[in-house]
Design a protein around this motif. Structure first.
Motif, mmCIF file in Angstrom:
data_model
loop_
_atom_site.group_PDB
_atom_site.id
_atom_site.type_symbol
_atom_site.label_atom_id
_atom_site.label_comp_id
_atom_site.label_asym_id
_atom_site.label_seq_id
_atom_site.Cartn_x
_atom_site.Cartn_y
_atom_site.Cartn_z
ATOM 1 N N PHE A 135 121.333 106.143 62.844
ATOM 2 C CA PHE A 135 121.651 107.568 62.754
ATOM 3 C C PHE A 135 121.460 108.059 61.327
ATOM 4 N N VAL A 136 120.864 109.252 61.214
ATOM 5 C CA VAL A 136 120.776 109.935 59.923
ATOM 6 C C VAL A 136 121.427 111.307 60.064
ATOM 7 N N ASN A 137 121.855 111.860 58.945
ATOM 8 C CA ASN A 137 122.539 113.155 58.940
ATOM 9 C C ASN A 137 121.881 114.067 57.921
ATOM 10 N N TYR A 138 121.660 115.339 58.306
ATOM 11 C CA TYR A 138 121.036 116.324 57.432
ATOM 12 C C TYR A 138 122.070 117.379 57.048
ATOM 13 N N VAL A 139 122.367 117.503 55.749
ATOM 14 C CA VAL A 139 123.257 118.542 55.258
ATOM 15 C C VAL A 139 122.378 119.570 54.542
ATOM 16 N N ILE A 140 122.364 120.785 55.071
ATOM 17 C CA ILE A 140 121.387 121.806 54.674
ATOM 18 C C ILE A 140 122.101 122.961 53.985
ATOM 19 N N THR A 141 121.650 123.303 52.792
ATOM 20 C CA THR A 141 122.276 124.355 51.986
ATOM 21 C C THR A 141 121.264 125.446 51.671
ATOM 22 N N ASN A 142 121.681 126.704 51.823
ATOM 23 C CA ASN A 142 120.846 127.836 51.408
ATOM 24 C C ASN A 142 121.260 128.258 50.007
ATOM 25 N N ASN A 143 120.389 128.074 49.043
ATOM 26 C CA ASN A 143 120.681 128.411 47.651
ATOM 27 C C ASN A 143 120.174 129.798 47.252
ATOM 28 N N GLY A 144 119.554 130.512 48.177
ATOM 29 C CA GLY A 144 118.996 131.826 47.859
ATOM 30 C C GLY A 144 119.588 132.930 48.704
ATOM 31 N N ASP A 145 118.827 134.001 48.883
ATOM 32 C CA ASP A 145 119.266 135.131 49.705
ATOM 33 C C ASP A 145 119.368 134.708 51.175
ATOM 34 N N THR A 146 120.051 135.545 51.955
ATOM 35 C CA THR A 146 120.214 135.263 53.382
ATOM 36 C C THR A 146 118.860 135.091 54.066
ATOM 37 N N ILE A 147 118.765 134.050 54.874
ATOM 38 C CA ILE A 147 117.570 133.786 55.672
ATOM 39 C C ILE A 147 117.927 134.005 57.137
ATOM 40 N N ASP A 148 117.143 134.798 57.836
ATOM 41 C CA ASP A 148 117.337 134.970 59.274
ATOM 42 C C ASP A 148 116.554 133.871 59.992
ATOM 43 N N LEU A 149 117.297 132.893 60.526
ATOM 44 C CA LEU A 149 116.678 131.784 61.233
ATOM 45 C C LEU A 149 116.514 132.115 62.709
ATOM 46 N N GLY A 150 115.583 131.418 63.358
ATOM 47 C CA GLY A 150 115.423 131.522 64.791
ATOM 48 C C GLY A 150 116.125 130.376 65.497
ATOM 49 N N ALA A 151 115.822 130.206 66.776
ATOM 50 C CA ALA A 151 116.487 129.193 67.579
ATOM 51 C C ALA A 151 116.171 127.770 67.126
ATOM 52 N N SER A 152 115.095 127.586 66.375
ATOM 53 C CA SER A 152 114.763 126.251 65.882
ATOM 54 C C SER A 152 115.510 125.916 64.597
ATOM 55 N N GLY A 153 116.175 126.893 63.988
ATOM 56 C CA GLY A 153 116.957 126.654 62.775
ATOM 57 C C GLY A 153 116.108 126.112 61.648
ATOM 58 N N VAL A 154 116.663 125.162 60.906
ATOM 59 C CA VAL A 154 115.921 124.417 59.879
ATOM 60 C C VAL A 154 115.540 123.087 60.513
ATOM 61 N N LYS A 155 114.254 122.855 60.662
ATOM 62 C CA LYS A 155 113.774 121.683 61.389
ATOM 63 C C LYS A 155 113.471 120.538 60.428
ATOM 64 N N VAL A 156 113.998 119.345 60.769
ATOM 65 C CA VAL A 156 113.725 118.143 59.977
ATOM 66 C C VAL A 156 113.124 117.095 60.905
ATOM 67 N N ASP A 157 111.931 116.620 60.558
ATOM 68 C CA ASP A 157 111.234 115.617 61.370
ATOM 69 C C ASP A 157 111.101 114.315 60.583
ATOM 70 N N PRO A 158 111.756 113.233 61.047
ATOM 71 C CA PRO A 158 111.601 111.930 60.392
ATOM 72 C C PRO A 158 110.434 111.160 61.002
ATOM 73 N N LYS A 159 109.743 110.378 60.178
ATOM 74 C CA LYS A 159 108.679 109.526 60.715
ATOM 75 C C LYS A 159 108.464 108.337 59.775
ATOM 76 N N TYR A 160 108.593 107.136 60.351
ATOM 77 C CA TYR A 160 108.261 105.946 59.582
ATOM 78 C C TYR A 160 106.810 106.021 59.120
ATOM 79 N N ASP A 161 106.530 105.506 57.917
ATOM 80 C CA ASP A 161 105.167 105.574 57.399
ATOM 81 C C ASP A 161 104.196 104.756 58.242
ATOM 82 N N ASP A 162 104.697 103.745 58.964
ATOM 83 C CA ASP A 162 103.824 102.939 59.822
ATOM 84 C C ASP A 162 103.973 103.305 61.297
ATOM 85 N N TRP A 163 104.513 104.493 61.588
ATOM 86 C CA TRP A 163 104.685 104.914 62.986
ATOM 87 C C TRP A 163 103.315 105.037 63.643
#
Length: 251
Positions: A135-163
């Motif tokens: 398990f990995v955990n993503y803690v996401i911070t907005n350091n700028g002005d308000t961002i209007d996100l959609g249903a996908s939010g902030v997307k993070v995709d992990p991939k092993y380099d040898d995948w």
């Protein structure tokens, strides 16, 4: 790490309108000598117009008549988000424009079921029940002005380099397993659906969610962060897309 940044737009607040109704009162006296008339007095009281509600989604904030999206809520997290969780040991930090993503490795455990994908050569699950997953955990911070996100939010995709596969890495969907790891399965809280799908992510606010995939100890891995804001109708603004990558190693 590679970053391409554009500043997302901000949105204004909802407006509510109350209507006033006027009530008239009058009185008179029957004095035999003369008639005295009293002028009518009036008072106003607000009344709220209520429309029928069929689903829970209708109770969520949405666009007002002027077509303006909801304003970001105050506080450490948006009102549409699950409480932030922060378990694990930090692997890397990724800067995607004004958005910072801290990636944590939480722990390993056994898969409670098979994953969604199969090896095309063997036709066996990439993750089988009982396999070791991390398990990995993503803690996401907005350091700028308000961002209007959609249903996908902030997307993070992990991939092993040898995948070796074309698709992204497989994972296990098990809410109880996520709860055991103290990781949000999604950043969005239950009942937070909005129509249009506009989710303001305010300045200084945080959200968190996690992921799991097959455990490969010592494997280099790349996390790709994608942020695509939306307009007031919830349509993706692809021209303002921000993408960045961060390298790490699963321990």
């Amino acid at each position: 790490m590679r970053t391409r940044t554009r500043r997302p737009s901000t949105r204004l607040a909802l407006a509510a309108v109350a209507s006033l109704a006027v009530l008239s009162l009058s009185a008179c006296s029957d004095d035999s000598e003369a008639e005295e008339a009293t002028e009518s007095t009036s008072e106003s009281s607000p009344s709220e117009s209520v429309e029928p509600t069929e689903t829970e989604e209708d109770t969520e904030p949405s666009e007002d008549a002027a077509g303006e999206a909801p304003e970001a809520s105050s506080g450490d997290s948006p009102d549409w988000a699950n409480p932030v969780s922060t378990p694990g040991e930090k692997l890397t930090t990724i800067e995607a424009g004004d958005v910072t993503v801290d990636v944590y490795q939480v722990s390993t455990t056994k898969a409670t079921k098979s994953g969604f994908f199969a090896d095309p050569e063997t036709n066996k699950p990439i993750i089988a029940e009982g396999d070791e997953i991390v398990f990995v955990n993503y803690v996401i911070t907005n350091n700028g002005d308000t961002i209007d996100l959609g249903a996908s939010g902030v997307k993070v995709d992990p991939k092993y380099d040898d995948w070796p596969y074309m698709q992204g890495m497989d994972s296990i969907t098990d809410l109880d397993l996520f709860a055991e790891q103290e990781v949000n399965e999604t950043a969005f809280a239950a009942g937070s659906f909005r129509d249009p799908g506009v989710y303001p992510f305010g300045e200084g606010q945080q959200i968190s969610y996690g992921d799991n995939f097959r455990y490969q100890a010592g494997s280099p891995i790349t996390f790709t962060v994608t942020v695509i804001p939306v307009d007031a109708e919830g349509e993706l603004l692809h021209d303002e897309r921000v993408e960045a990558e961060g390298a790490a190693k699963i321990s």
